[in-house]
Design a protein around this motif. Structure first.
Motif, PDB file in Angstrom:
ATOM      1  N   TYR A   1       1.257   5.108   0.977  1.00 47.16           N
ATOM      2  CA  TYR A   1       0.753   6.153   1.880  1.00 47.16           C
ATOM      3  C   TYR A   1       1.357   7.516   1.550  1.00 47.16           C
ATOM      4  O   TYR A   1       1.335   8.423   2.375  1.00 47.16           O
ATOM      5  CB  TYR A   1       1.060   5.788   3.333  1.00 47.16           C
ATOM      6  CG  TYR A   1       0.073   4.808   3.920  1.00 47.16           C
ATOM      7  CD1 TYR A   1      -1.006   5.237   4.684  1.00 47.16           C
ATOM      8  CD2 TYR A   1       0.209   3.447   3.697  1.00 47.16           C
ATOM      9  CE1 TYR A   1      -1.918   4.334   5.210  1.00 47.16           C
ATOM     10  CE2 TYR A   1      -0.693   2.536   4.216  1.00 47.16           C
ATOM     11  CZ  TYR A   1      -1.752   2.987   4.977  1.00 47.16           C
ATOM     12  OH  TYR A   1      -2.657   2.091   5.496  1.00 47.16           O
TER      13      TYR A   1
ATOM     14  N   PRO B   1      -4.562   6.281   1.186  1.00 44.16           N
ATOM     15  CA  PRO B   1      -3.736   5.114   0.865  1.00 44.16           C
ATOM     16  C   PRO B   1      -4.319   4.306  -0.287  1.00 44.16           C
ATOM     17  O   PRO B   1      -5.535   4.208  -0.444  1.00 44.16           O
ATOM     18  CB  PRO B   1      -3.724   4.316   2.175  1.00 44.16           C
ATOM     19  CG  PRO B   1      -4.894   4.812   2.965  1.00 44.16           C
ATOM     20  CD  PRO B   1      -5.077   6.234   2.579  1.00 44.16           C
ATOM     21  N   LYS B   2      -3.412   3.738  -1.089  1.00 38.18           N
ATOM     22  CA  LYS B   2      -3.822   3.037  -2.297  1.00 38.18           C
ATOM     23  C   LYS B   2      -3.117   1.679  -2.351  1.00 38.18           C
ATOM     24  O   LYS B   2      -1.906   1.587  -2.135  1.00 38.18           O
ATOM     25  CB  LYS B   2      -3.457   3.876  -3.521  1.00 38.18           C
ATOM     26  CG  LYS B   2      -3.784   3.257  -4.856  1.00 38.18           C
ATOM     27  CD  LYS B   2      -3.582   4.261  -5.984  1.00 38.18           C
ATOM     28  CE  LYS B   2      -2.168   4.795  -6.028  1.00 38.18           C
ATOM     29  NZ  LYS B   2      -1.937   5.681  -7.189  1.00 38.18           N
ATOM     30  N   ILE B   3      -3.888   0.612  -2.632  1.00 33.15           N
ATOM     31  CA  ILE B   3      -3.300  -0.708  -2.789  1.00 33.15           C
ATOM     32  C   ILE B   3      -2.623  -0.785  -4.159  1.00 33.15           C
ATOM     33  O   ILE B   3      -3.255  -0.608  -5.195  1.00 33.15           O
ATOM     34  CB  ILE B   3      -4.360  -1.815  -2.650  1.00 33.15           C
ATOM     35  CG1 ILE B   3      -4.915  -1.851  -1.220  1.00 33.15           C
ATOM     36  CG2 ILE B   3      -3.760  -3.177  -3.004  1.00 33.15           C
ATOM     37  CD1 ILE B   3      -6.001  -2.896  -1.005  1.00 33.15           C
TER      38      ILE B   3
ATOM     39  N   SER C   1      -9.755  -2.667   1.218  1.00 34.20           N
ATOM     40  CA  SER C   1      -9.295  -1.702   2.220  1.00 34.20           C
ATOM     41  C   SER C   1     -10.424  -0.741   2.563  1.00 34.20           C
ATOM     42  O   SER C   1     -11.126  -0.242   1.670  1.00 34.20           O
ATOM     43  CB  SER C   1      -8.086  -0.920   1.696  1.00 34.20           C
ATOM     44  OG  SER C   1      -7.576  -0.062   2.685  1.00 34.20           O
TER      45      SER C   1
ATOM     46  N   LYS D   1       0.835  -1.203   0.000  1.00 36.92           N
ATOM     47  CA  LYS D   1       0.000   0.000   0.000  1.00 36.92           C
ATOM     48  C   LYS D   1       0.869   1.252   0.000  1.00 36.92           C
ATOM     49  O   LYS D   1       1.894   1.308   0.683  1.00 36.92           O
ATOM     50  CB  LYS D   1      -0.916   0.019   1.235  1.00 36.92           C
ATOM     51  CG  LYS D   1      -1.911  -1.125   1.289  1.00 36.92           C
ATOM     52  CD  LYS D   1      -2.836  -0.989   2.489  1.00 36.92           C
ATOM     53  CE  LYS D   1      -3.764   0.201   2.363  1.00 36.92           C
ATOM     54  NZ  LYS D   1      -4.704   0.303   3.501  1.00 36.92           N
TER      55      LYS D   1
ATOM     56  N   ASP E   1      -7.603  -3.481   6.450  1.00 34.83           N
ATOM     57  CA  ASP E   1      -7.421  -4.265   5.229  1.00 34.83           C
ATOM     58  C   ASP E   1      -7.898  -5.686   5.479  1.00 34.83           C
ATOM     59  O   ASP E   1      -7.350  -6.391   6.328  1.00 34.83           O
ATOM     60  CB  ASP E   1      -5.945  -4.262   4.819  1.00 34.83           C
ATOM     61  CG  ASP E   1      -5.463  -2.876   4.436  1.00 34.83           C
ATOM     62  OD1 ASP E   1      -5.782  -2.446   3.317  1.00 34.83           O
ATOM     63  OD2 ASP E   1      -4.799  -2.233   5.262  1.00 34.83           O
TER      64      ASP E   1
END
Length: 398
Positions: free
Chosen positions: A72, A77-79, A171, A70, A264
């Motif tokens: 940050y 936040p992005k997977i 998430s 992920k 998550d």
């Protein structure tokens, strides 16, 4: 007819080059070739992206673990990745923030080279199987289009919830939690001196991040069961400041830091678990308090730097190097706080501030000698004897 045959034969060769030869040349596993292709299309459009290959090291042999990466660094936040590769390659934003001059040695000569500075990247690496889980943050500056990093992920034994599930990763964002009063720096001065600790716009400070594993039905996480996920480099801030002390005062600087709360849910076909995470993402404010006085003194085991009155330089800066030991703990602060949106998440425990940072992103000191008095020499020393890492110095007249 002969010409058509040549074209047909060349198609599988082209596919082989795109999916195997080119990725291998760039250090990208063939299974990850789609990431390289996506980055290549972005590069053609002039987008500031880069690739990072992450080598995950573990202390246990896990059974078909799932790895989640992920980002940050970009607000929410992005997977970037979810799968079974132990060395995945992911695409990141590679944002230039300015330039600096670096001295390099070439053919026995020192030359000055203009370098580009890039925004630091903080990635969270989560790994889980039916019995173990772990989460660790890795921080780096993407100086090259392809960066390689290695991360040690500490594992915690905690059997996951068993059953029949759909293999998936999702998430959920639960807003933020604000931790106030985290100890950040200590500033000493001497009679006749004014010493300032300076945090500029692009400077970053590292704070501890946390995680814990629960079953997917358990809400909220336990306040006192958070596990450390290492340091997270925080560059985003509402303010940048200069705190000064003089005439022998000692000042403690604290900071108020916003932590993002996420859950998550990681599921295989036979087990499922929820990983709750607290990651520092923004410095909201700084505060300072005079905590005592200082008449000077440098521990005997520290290497001394010297300034002479005869040099006529009454103002100078003291800079700090990048860490030589993975950034040790500088301060620990006891915190008890709750926050979140949609669910109340609480934290009770100790929060560490680290001396870890990156070159060109570190706060620095400025020293102004207002009066030499009867002295001809000023000594100073960095708190860390093995490298100029800590945001703290000792002073002594000579």
């Amino acid at each position: 007819m002969e010409r058509r045959t040549k074209v047909i034969v060349s198609i599988p060769v082209l596919v082989l080059v795109i999916l195997v030869v080119i990725p291998t040349a760039y250090g990208v596993p063939p299974e990850n070739s789609d990431v390289l292709y996506s980055a290549y299309l972005d590069w053609l459009q002039g987008k500031p992206v880069g690739l990072v290959n992450i080598n995950v090291n573990l202390e246990e042999n896990l059974h078909n673990p799932i790895i989640v990466i992920k980002d940050y660094s970009t607000g929410i936040p992005k997977i970037l990745y979810s799968g079974n590769f132990m060395s995945p390659t992911v695409k990141i934003e590679r944002i230039p923030t300015g330039t600096y001059i670096e001295n390099i040695q070439e053919n026995g000569e020192i030359k000055q080279v203009l370098k580009t500075r890039f925004r630091p990247v903080s990635l969270l690496v989560i790994i889980a199987d039916e019995n173990y889980w772990g989460a660790q943050v890795v921080n780096f500056e993407p100086k090259e289009p392809l960066t390689k990093v290695s991360v040690e992920v500490p594992l915690h034994y905690e059997p996951a919830e068993k059953g029949v599930y759909v293999q998936s990763t999702s998430s959920i964002d639960y807003g933020t939690l604000r931790m106030n009063g985290i100890k950040t720096a200590k500033i000493r001065s001497l009679p006749g001196l004014e010493v300032s600790w300076v945090v500029e716009r692009d400077d970053a400070i590292s704070y501890e991040s946390f995680s814990q594993s629960k079953s997917i039905s358990e809400v909220p996480p336990d306040p006192d069961e958070w596990q450390s996920s290492g340091s997270t480099l925080v560059q985003e801030k509402d303010v940048w400041i200069t705190y000064s002390v003089s005439n022998g005062d000692v000042r403690l600087v604290t900071s108020d830091v916003l932590y993002r709360i996420t859950k998550d849910e990681i599921c295989s076909w036979t087990w499922c678990r929820a990983i709750w995470v607290l990651i520092p993402v923004r410095i909201k404010n700084f505060h300072s308090t005079i905590t005592g006085s200082y008449s000077g003194g440098i521990p005997s085991n520290l290497e001394r730097e010297v300034r002479y009155k005869s040099e006529g330089a009454n103002e100078f800066a003291i800079s700090f190097d990048a860490p030589t030991d993975n950034g040790g703990v500088y301060f620990s602060t006891s915190i008890s706080v709750c926050g979140g949106e949609g669910v109340q998440v609480c934290f009770t425990g100790s929060v560490d501030t680290y001396r870890e940072s990156k070159s060109h992103y570190r706060p620095h000191y400025e020293v102004k000698i207002n009066e030499w008095g009867s002295h001809n020499v000023l000594y100073y020393a960095y708190l860390d004897r093995d490298g100029r890492n800590y945001y703290e110095i000792f002073l002594q007249w000579g």
